[in-house]
Scaffold this active site. Structure first.
Site, PDB file in Angstrom:
ATOM      1  N   GLY A  22       1.021  -1.198  -0.098  1.00  0.00           N
ATOM      2  CA  GLY A  22      -0.127   0.008  -0.103  1.00  0.00           C
ATOM      3  C   GLY A  22       0.843   1.282   0.012  1.00  0.00           C
ATOM      4  O   GLY A  22       1.862   1.147   0.319  1.00  0.00           O
ATOM      5  N   GLY A  57       0.808  -5.387   0.797  1.00  0.00           N
ATOM      6  CA  GLY A  57      -0.208  -5.356  -0.106  1.00  0.00           C
ATOM      7  C   GLY A  57      -0.168  -6.409  -1.410  1.00  0.00           C
ATOM      8  O   GLY A  57      -0.787  -6.832  -2.133  1.00  0.00           O
ATOM      9  N   GLU A  87       6.181  -5.179   7.583  1.00  0.00           N
ATOM     10  CA  GLU A  87       5.492  -4.293   8.492  1.00  0.00           C
ATOM     11  C   GLU A  87       5.840  -3.930   9.793  1.00  0.00           C
ATOM     12  O   GLU A  87       5.986  -2.656  10.535  1.00  0.00           O
ATOM     13  CB  GLU A  87       4.132  -4.549   8.772  1.00  0.00           C
ATOM     14  N   ASP A 102      -0.850  -7.609   7.705  1.00  0.00           N
ATOM     15  CA  ASP A 102      -2.173  -7.649   7.127  1.00  0.00           C
ATOM     16  C   ASP A 102      -2.544  -8.462   6.169  1.00  0.00           C
ATOM     17  O   ASP A 102      -1.758  -9.115   5.651  1.00  0.00           O
ATOM     18  CB  ASP A 102      -2.572  -6.342   7.097  1.00  0.00           C
TER      19      ASP A 102
END
Length: 350
Positions: free
Chosen positions: A66, A114, A137, A145
């Protein structure tokens, strides 16, 4: 053909999606997420489309994740766009996992965050000699995620825990070993792969797609994760970060020492929360359950100082020297971790 940050085209019986932000390593924006979802819905309903192929423009990366700068700005502004981004991205990840047609991801180059969500949930995951895959992350004060807490616990032994906590990147052989990819193809042959998929007959099955891909498959090299599986399994079997660090300190060799050095540079809060989410993912019954739990944690991240500090150090000031608060895992209170486990309101709708 539709142009823009996402290129959508039909070639023969293949629906083709190309992420088109090469200068940003094809990092995802909210408009891109929405375009991808619309394209997937569209191709699913077209009887002449037998398979869907997703790839990235440029030679450096499939998708770096992202657009964290945009997420940072949204969190600072409190405008709600970060939460909207995560909700729509996670719905897209779930759609990919249950896509009704063969979904082929060409994970050439950098595939992180992502980008893993766009590829590793798919039915056919192709890596190349240029693939560098990671869930990085914890290094930016965030947590794995996009359904990673569903995917990583399914890796052999504790390889997924190693990946989720260290955030280190791996190559093609490790990605296949970890169950995040299926086969390796030379990057120079990817255009030929797309041509072969485009030439498949209408109504071709996943078996037909797999056979076409196997024609281009090459042997994967040695997996560093597999070579160090005994060390990884021994150290990362614990359910506390403190115990993992202590176990690594007792191991001989550079791999354990390097792993420990890396963990000590990551956000202590992120490490503890990531481990908790990964362990919960291991016990979960579905991807949807993991995505819902991740969303709750993500929304709480908008009030987490380490999230802002990590992104500042990584992409804004670029000093690569984040000041975490607290600075050590021993300083992270259990109540702090519990706060991130608050369910998302409203719940994630899939």
């Amino acid at each position: 053909m539709q142009q823009g940050e996402v290129i959508i085209e039909r070639r023969g019986t293949a629906g083709i999606i190309r992420l088109n932000r090469p200068r940003a390593l094809n990092s995802l924006t909210l408009p891109m997420i929405r375009t991808l979802a619309e394209a997937l819905h569209g191709f699913a309903s077209e009887s002449d489309v037998s398979s869907l192929v997703i790839t990235g423009e440029g030679e450096r990366g499939f998708c770096a994740g992202g657009d964290i700068r945009a997420l940072h700005e949204s969190a600072r502004a409190g405008d709600g766009l970060a939460g909207t981004f995560w909700r729509e991205e996670f719905r897209l990840n779930h759609m990919i996992a249950f896509y009704p047609k063969p979904y082929v991801a060409l994970m050439d180059g950098i595939t992180m965050g992502g980008g893993v969500g766009l590829s590793s949930h798919g039915r056919h995951r192709v890596v190349t000699e240029r693939t560098r895959l990671a869930m990085p992350e914890t290094g930016i004060g965030y947590v794995p995620d996009v359904g990673a807490t569903w995917l990583l616990p399914k890796a052999p032994g504790e390889a997924g825990t190693w990946l989720g906590l260290t955030g280190l990147d791996i190559g093609a052989a490790d990605a296949i070993y970890a169950g995040l990819a299926d086969l390796q193809v030379a990057s120079s042959r990817l255009d030929a792969v797309i041509d072969a998929l485009s030439d498949l007959p209408r109504g071709s099955s996943s078996s037909d797609v797999n056979a076409a891909l196997q024609a281009f498959c090459e042997p994967r090299g040695e997996s560093r994760l597999q070579q160090n599986a005994a060390i990884i399994d021994r150290a990362f079997s614990f359910d506390s970060v403190e115990q993992i660090l202590a176990a690594l300190a007792e191991q001989e060799g550079e791999f354990a020492a390097e792993t420990r050095r890396v963990l000590l540079t990551r956000s202590p809060t992120s490490l503890k929360l990531a481990l908790r989410l990964l362990r919960s993912g291991r016990r979960s019954a579905s991807l949807a359950e993991c995505l819902g739990r991740e969303l709750g944690a993500c929304l709480q991240m908008l009030d987490n100082p380490d999230f802002f500090e990590g992104i500042r150090a990584a992409v804004i000031d670029k000093d690569r020297n984040p000041k975490w608060s607290p600075a050590s895992v021993e300083g992270v209170e259990p109540a702090t971790v519990e706060r991130f486990l608050k369910p998302a309101e409203p719940p994630l709708s899939l």
